[in-house]
Design an enzyme around this catalytic site. Structure first.
Site, mmCIF file in Angstrom:
data_model
loop_
_atom_site.group_PDB
_atom_site.id
_atom_site.type_symbol
_atom_site.label_atom_id
_atom_site.label_comp_id
_atom_site.label_asym_id
_atom_site.label_seq_id
_atom_site.Cartn_x
_atom_site.Cartn_y
_atom_site.Cartn_z
ATOM 1 N N ARG A 143 39.819 -4.509 32.372
ATOM 2 C CA ARG A 143 41.073 -5.175 32.021
ATOM 3 C C ARG A 143 40.771 -6.511 31.350
ATOM 4 N NH1 ARG A 143 46.440 -6.808 35.658
ATOM 5 N NH2 ARG A 143 47.922 -5.938 34.166
ATOM 6 N N GLY A 201 53.686 -2.500 35.589
ATOM 7 C CA GLY A 201 53.379 -3.244 36.788
ATOM 8 C C GLY A 201 54.560 -3.351 37.718
ATOM 9 N N TYR A 243 40.389 -14.949 36.096
ATOM 10 C CA TYR A 243 39.464 -14.800 37.215
ATOM 11 C C TYR A 243 38.019 -14.891 36.711
ATOM 12 C CZ TYR A 243 43.745 -13.747 39.677
ATOM 13 O OH TYR A 243 45.011 -13.849 40.210
ATOM 14 N N THR A 269 49.032 -7.007 43.239
ATOM 15 C CA THR A 269 48.664 -7.664 44.488
ATOM 16 C C THR A 269 49.878 -7.735 45.412
ATOM 17 O OG1 THR A 269 46.873 -8.954 43.504
ATOM 18 C CG2 THR A 269 47.885 -9.849 45.494
ATOM 19 N N ASN A 289 43.132 -12.439 33.251
ATOM 20 C CA ASN A 289 44.037 -13.284 34.035
ATOM 21 C C ASN A 289 43.380 -14.492 34.691
ATOM 22 O OD1 ASN A 289 46.004 -11.519 33.270
ATOM 23 N ND2 ASN A 289 46.146 -10.470 35.237
ATOM 24 N N HIS A 306 37.893 -6.134 36.666
ATOM 25 C CA HIS A 306 38.913 -7.147 36.374
ATOM 26 C C HIS A 306 38.246 -8.306 35.621
ATOM 27 C CE1 HIS A 306 42.503 -9.349 36.426
ATOM 28 N NE2 HIS A 306 42.817 -9.312 37.713
ATOM 29 N N ASN A 365 46.365 -18.496 35.172
ATOM 30 C CA ASN A 365 45.364 -19.241 35.931
ATOM 31 C C ASN A 365 44.591 -20.238 35.070
ATOM 32 O OD1 ASN A 365 45.796 -18.256 38.609
ATOM 33 N ND2 ASN A 365 44.912 -16.313 37.955
ATOM 34 N N GLN A 409 40.433 -1.454 41.218
ATOM 35 C CA GLN A 409 40.114 -2.622 40.402
ATOM 36 C C GLN A 409 39.190 -3.548 41.188
ATOM 37 O OE1 GLN A 409 42.810 -6.002 39.429
ATOM 38 N NE2 GLN A 409 42.713 -5.214 37.330
#
Length: 373
Positions: free
Chosen positions: A241, A330, A194, A39, A192, A189, A249, A113
């Protein structure tokens, strides 16, 4: 001047399988290195479409075997940060086409993604200033980025079961747009912390309906999304992923091994192209909690992409031992557009400018230098 083959013999590790072509489904990739989603918050204000800077950024990094684009929201409701790109409007789709064409002209491959952030959002980013959505009305202990800087995430509301088919349809529509933009495939996605990860993890999902409680119920939404996208794209062009033990998060599960054993088994049965695993804490320690990632690799019939904290030595060891099929890097890709060549040569990496990570223009985005030939 020595040939590249001779030079490779003189550089320990340069002849590793990491740098050899790899077949992912029906795609022949130039190497086993993936650029992980990153991001950067540089989409165009007002449209959340990528722009000419984005085109240059990805073109510079097209020597990766596979680029996985920055996370791109499937709807306005799915947005959690300012200036992240979408893939739900005609303008967004058309602008992404420019990126895809540039990567293809440079000989690369690129997946997009697909992203719904769920509760990791702010009312200022939501349609009509509404609450972010989540499996359960539990606020995350976290921050998000809006115009003006970082702020606490907003209180979410629990999704009604009747709303979930609409979210699945948003994923399918985004996949249609990705196909129209010419992407080689999509990555879902589900990591993480979300939305899909929120449904998977029992620390966040307290539902009492068919989307909560048992492992099968908590995995239901993710698998519905996979099945919907598989009606649009070949299954080998779909990746996903996952982050089984990452606390990113504020999303945790009390017993992640059986949850992800079940999910990956289901994904394997569906013939997906790859699973992309965050091994450990996202951007943090790899050994944060006991977990058998090798079991997931063994259970999945497709490609296993390993991610998190890999440097050259660990990547060489992992690929050459067969512990993974590809390695995703990354943050090293932010400052090193020619990361593949730097890794092959064992060359030093450019330093990352932390001040230019999120938002802004070309500085810290497209101005990092490549190695001199």
């Amino acid at each position: 001047m020595p040939s590249q083959a001779l030079q490779s013999k003189q550089i320990p590790g340069a002849d590793s399988n990491l740098f050899q072509p790899y077949v992912l489904g029906d795609l022949r990739l130039r190497n086993r290195i993936a650029m992980a989603p990153l991001t950067r918050n540089r989409a165009t204000r007002g449209t959340d479409a990528v722009n000419d800077l984005t085109v240059a950024y990805y073109r510079q990094r097209a020597s990766a075997g596979l680029i996985i684009s920055e996370a791109s929201q499937i709807s306005q409701q799915g947005q959690g940060y300012a200036f992240t790109p979408g893939i739900f409007s005609a303008e967004q789709t058309g602008q992404w086409r420019k990126v895809v064409d540039a990567v293809h002209r440079a000989g690369g491959h690129i997946f997009i993604q697909l992203w719904h952030v769920g509760r990791i959002s702010h009312v200022s980013l939501q349609p009509d200033g509404g609450h972010p959505v989540a499996p359960s009305a539990i606020r995350a202990r976290g921050k998000t980025f809006i115009e003006g800087g970082f702020v606490d995430v907003s209180e979410p509301r629990a999704l009604e079961a009747s709303e979930l088919p609409g979210i699945v349809a948003d994923y399918a529509r985004a996949a249609e747009n990705a196909k129209a933009a010419g992407f080689d495939g999509v990555e879902i996605h589900a990591a993480n912390g979300y939305l899909l990860d929120q449904f998977l993890k029992d620390g966040v999902n307290k539902r009492q309906d068919t989307y909560g409680g048992s492992i099968e119920n908590r995995a239901r939404l993710t698998l519905e999304v996979v099945d919907a996208i598989a009606k649009i794209l070949p299954r080998q062009r779909i990746g996903i992923r996952l982050s089984p033990v990452s606390p990113a998060n504020d999303a945790l599960d009390s017993n992640p091994q059986p949850l992800f054993d079940y999910l990956v088994g289901q994904l394997s049965q569906r013939g997906l192209g790859y699973i992309h695993l965050v091994e450990g804490a996202t951007g943090g320690p790899r050994d944060i909690a006991p977990f058998d990632f090798a079991a997931l690799r063994k259970a999945f019939a497709g490609t296993y992409i390993a991610n998190n904290g890999y440097d050259r030595d660990l990547a060489l060891k992992t690929i050459d031992s067969g512990a993974a099929d590809m390695i995703a890097f990354g943050r090293p890709y932010i400052a090193n557009p020619d990361l593949v060549e730097r890794l092959r040569r064992g060359a030093p990496l450019n330093s990352l400018d932390q001040k230019t990570l999120y938002g802004g223009g070309a500085e810290g985005y497209t101005d990092y230098p490549a190695l001199e030939v």
